[in-house]
Design an enzyme around this catalytic site. Structure first.
Site, PDB file in Angstrom:
ATOM      1  N   ARG A  16      58.766  15.501 -11.888  1.00 53.81           N
ATOM      2  CA  ARG A  16      58.175  16.839 -11.839  1.00 53.81           C
ATOM      3  C   ARG A  16      59.217  17.906 -12.159  1.00 53.81           C
ATOM      4  O   ARG A  16      59.105  18.646 -13.126  1.00 53.81           O
ATOM      5  CB  ARG A  16      57.557  17.078 -10.451  1.00 53.81           C
ATOM      6  CG  ARG A  16      56.611  18.284 -10.390  1.00 53.81           C
ATOM      7  CD  ARG A  16      57.270  19.573 -10.009  1.00 53.81           C
ATOM      8  NE  ARG A  16      57.953  19.524  -8.724  1.00 53.81           N
ATOM      9  CZ  ARG A  16      58.664  20.536  -8.239  1.00 53.81           C
ATOM     10  NH1 ARG A  16      58.810  21.659  -8.938  1.00 53.81           N
ATOM     11  NH2 ARG A  16      59.295  20.437  -7.079  1.00 53.81           N
ATOM     12  N   HIS A 217      66.756  20.652   0.089  1.00 57.39           N
ATOM     13  CA  HIS A 217      66.420  20.562  -1.334  1.00 57.39           C
ATOM     14  C   HIS A 217      67.567  21.260  -2.058  1.00 57.39           C
ATOM     15  O   HIS A 217      67.658  22.494  -2.054  1.00 57.39           O
ATOM     16  CB  HIS A 217      65.086  21.262  -1.604  1.00 57.39           C
ATOM     17  CG  HIS A 217      64.681  21.277  -3.042  1.00 57.39           C
ATOM     18  ND1 HIS A 217      63.720  20.425  -3.557  1.00 57.39           N
ATOM     19  CD2 HIS A 217      65.106  22.031  -4.084  1.00 57.39           C
ATOM     20  CE1 HIS A 217      63.570  20.660  -4.849  1.00 57.39           C
ATOM     21  NE2 HIS A 217      64.401  21.638  -5.196  1.00 57.39           N
ATOM     22  N   HIS A 219      70.335  21.789  -5.392  1.00 62.77           N
ATOM     23  CA  HIS A 219      70.586  21.701  -6.828  1.00 62.77           C
ATOM     24  C   HIS A 219      72.090  21.613  -7.069  1.00 62.77           C
ATOM     25  O   HIS A 219      72.894  22.078  -6.253  1.00 62.77           O
ATOM     26  CB  HIS A 219      69.993  22.906  -7.551  1.00 62.77           C
ATOM     27  CG  HIS A 219      68.503  22.860  -7.667  1.00 62.77           C
ATOM     28  ND1 HIS A 219      67.854  22.766  -8.872  1.00 62.77           N
ATOM     29  CD2 HIS A 219      67.526  22.863  -6.718  1.00 62.77           C
ATOM     30  CE1 HIS A 219      66.541  22.722  -8.672  1.00 62.77           C
ATOM     31  NE2 HIS A 219      66.324  22.782  -7.363  1.00 62.77           N
ATOM     32  N   CYS A 250      63.920  24.988 -11.810  1.00 62.39           N
ATOM     33  CA  CYS A 250      62.708  25.797 -11.851  1.00 62.39           C
ATOM     34  C   CYS A 250      62.723  26.658 -13.113  1.00 62.39           C
ATOM     35  O   CYS A 250      63.684  27.404 -13.347  1.00 62.39           O
ATOM     36  CB  CYS A 250      62.629  26.688 -10.613  1.00 62.39           C
ATOM     37  SG  CYS A 250      61.253  27.857 -10.665  1.00 62.39           S
ATOM     38  N   ASN A 263      68.602  19.135 -10.029  1.00 62.69           N
ATOM     39  CA  ASN A 263      68.719  18.803  -8.613  1.00 62.69           C
ATOM     40  C   ASN A 263      69.903  17.865  -8.393  1.00 62.69           C
ATOM     41  O   ASN A 263      70.453  17.306  -9.338  1.00 62.69           O
ATOM     42  CB  ASN A 263      67.450  18.096  -8.131  1.00 62.69           C
ATOM     43  CG  ASN A 263      66.225  18.976  -8.200  1.00 62.69           C
ATOM     44  OD1 ASN A 263      66.055  19.749  -9.123  1.00 62.69           O
ATOM     45  ND2 ASN A 263      65.358  18.851  -7.224  1.00 62.69           N
TER      46      ASN A 263
END
Length: 329
Positions: A16, A217, A219, A250, A263
């Protein structure tokens, strides 16, 4: 003193997060093959795609078809991301997709408007509505995300007080309803985090809700992803989002270089955990093969390191390739 967890769980987001950043849409059969490969690695959760406006993110336009074509491993939870009512309704209609109900907090108006066409406070107010909606629909909230929890390319630095204020709001919603807290996730959406600040913010959130699990989360936009994971591990954090081969980013985050916005790399972080004696339940060699498949599909060298160097398994077993580098005295 370090307080490493005994085991860590990685939630895979590369298909994703990674493919949404590419300027083209890759053939669905290739993405299915990658998802099938990831399904055999021991990963417990894999995010397949997002249900968002196809005009804004055309790479995700066939997410439901993709979801329907993968070979399901019953040991894996496959998830979809939605950001609004339309996406939520579509997810509810798909067998096996309605299993990932998050609450999401934005901390800057600039990012909230670009990503969700709402102000940060509008999004906060909506979380109470979403929580009650999930409860009415029989869904369990899996995570509370606080995005740009260290800083925002569009809105600037984000203070710890701002982060804690968002978590206080979320924690209050659950406590008012006498519900157990889901994992609380700090999201470094744009790569602003640094190791000491990671520890500081984890500690502060833990003081708000000692009973809750904390997840990250992260990066690796500016090269500190691995250091930040190590800092979090030393604080006992055992939940991480990550992306195979270091894919990710993103498309609305204002990155100067899209290809470096990825990420934390799943196989690199699994290798790190294994070297620290932390269990992951993941077969690293299979994960490396999946990362190489991702690189073949994308068609350029990706950011992962272990996928290119290989693990130490062959060297430790004395089976390294003849062409391996040899030190010369």
């Amino acid at each position: 003193m370090s307080d490493f967890p005994e085991a860590v769980e990685f939630h895979e987001e590369g298909v994703r997060e990674g493919f949404q950043m590419e300027p083209v849409t890759y053939p669905r059969e290739q993405r299915v093959a990658l998802l099938n490969a990831l399904s055999q690695t021991g990963l417990r959760q894999i995010q397949v795609g997002s249900l968002v406006n196809p005009r804004k993110v055309p790479q995700m336009a066939d997410t439901l078809e993709l979801f329907a074509e993968i070979e399901r491993n019953p040991a894996v939870r496959y998830t979809l991301l939605w950001l609004n009512e339309s996406g939520y309704q579509r997810a509810r209609e798909v067998r096996g997709a309605f299993n990932h109900a998050p609450l999401m907090y934005y901390l800057t108006d600039a990012f909230a408007m670009r990503n969700n066409n709402r102000t940060a406070m509008d999004m906060r107010a909506e979380q109470e509505v979403w929580l009650d909606r999930y409860l009415a629909d029989g869904a369990t909230v899996q995570k509370v995300y606080v995005m740009t929890a260290w800083g925002c390319n569009l809105g600037g630095p984000v203070s710890l007080d701002t982060v804690l204020d968002a978590f206080r709001h979320a924690i209050g919603l659950f406590r008012e309803r006498r519900l157990p807290l889901p994992p609380l996730y700090l999201a470094d959406t744009m790569g602003w985090a640094s190791p000491e600040e990671v520890k500081r913010r984890i500690g502060a959130v833990r003081e708000l809700a000692p009973e809750a699990k904390i997840g990250l989360h992260l990066h690796d936009t500016r090269g500190l992803g691995g250091a930040n994971v190590y800092a979090a591990l030393s604080m006992g954090v055992s939940l991480f989002d990550s992306s195979v081969a270091g894919l990710g980013g993103c498309p609305f985050a204002g990155h100067k270089a899209r290809q470096t916005s990825g990420n934390i790399c799943t196989e690199d972080m699994v290798f790190l955990c294994h070297e620290l004696g932390i269990e992951t339940g993941i077969d690293l060699e299979k994960l490396i093969e999946a990362a190489r498949l991702a690189e073949d599909i994308i068609g350029r060298q990706l950011m992962g390191r272990v996928m290119h160097s290989g693990s130490l398994k062959a060297f430790r077993q004395g089976k390294a390739a003849d062409g391996a580098c040899v030190s010369v005295p």
